[in-house]
Motif scaffolding. Structure first.
Motif: not given
Length: 126
Positions: A89-99
């Motif tokens: 699970d080691t990683a860079v995590y990103y959150c993202a949003a879409r309309r």
């Protein structure tokens, strides 16, 4: 919309982390939100996502049963509860949003997301 992710860090295998992704600039209730991650040498991959209402969620097979995504539209925040962490699970995590004004479902395709937060590193030591 601006996204601010928090909650990264260094943990041991088997531990848990709770990530949060807060939005500013727009009401979050109009947006579906997803979490993605990228580890060195690998492509970005889908982790989990939630519909704009928060009523529908999905996750990848690699985290299913261990990670849970939730959304609090009153706080403009999405959470990713990460349990039973593994070294992979080691990683860079990103959150993202879409309309998502006209559909209330989650989306796994990263290319469909319009807004991305800064990545934060999660390191799981074995």
């Amino acid at each position: 919309v601006q996204l601010q992710a928090c909650g990264g860090g260094l943990v041991q295998a088997g531990d848990y982390l709770r990530r949060s992704c807060a939005a500013s600039g727009r009401t979050f209730s109009s947006y579906a939100v997803g979490w993605f991650r990228q580890s060195p040498g690998r492509d970005r991959e889908f982790v989990a996502a939630i519909s704009r209402s928060g009523g529908d969620t999905g996750s990848s097979d690699s985290v299913k049963g261990r990670f849970t995504i939730s959304k609090d539209n009153t706080k403009n925040t999405v959470y990713l509860q990460m349990n039973s962490l593994k070294s992979e699970d080691t990683a860079v995590y990103y959150c993202a949003a879409r309309r998502a004004l006209y559909v209330d479902r989650w989306f796994s395709e990263g290319s469909g997301y319009d807004y991305w937060g800064q990545g934060t590193l999660v390191t799981v030591s074995s």
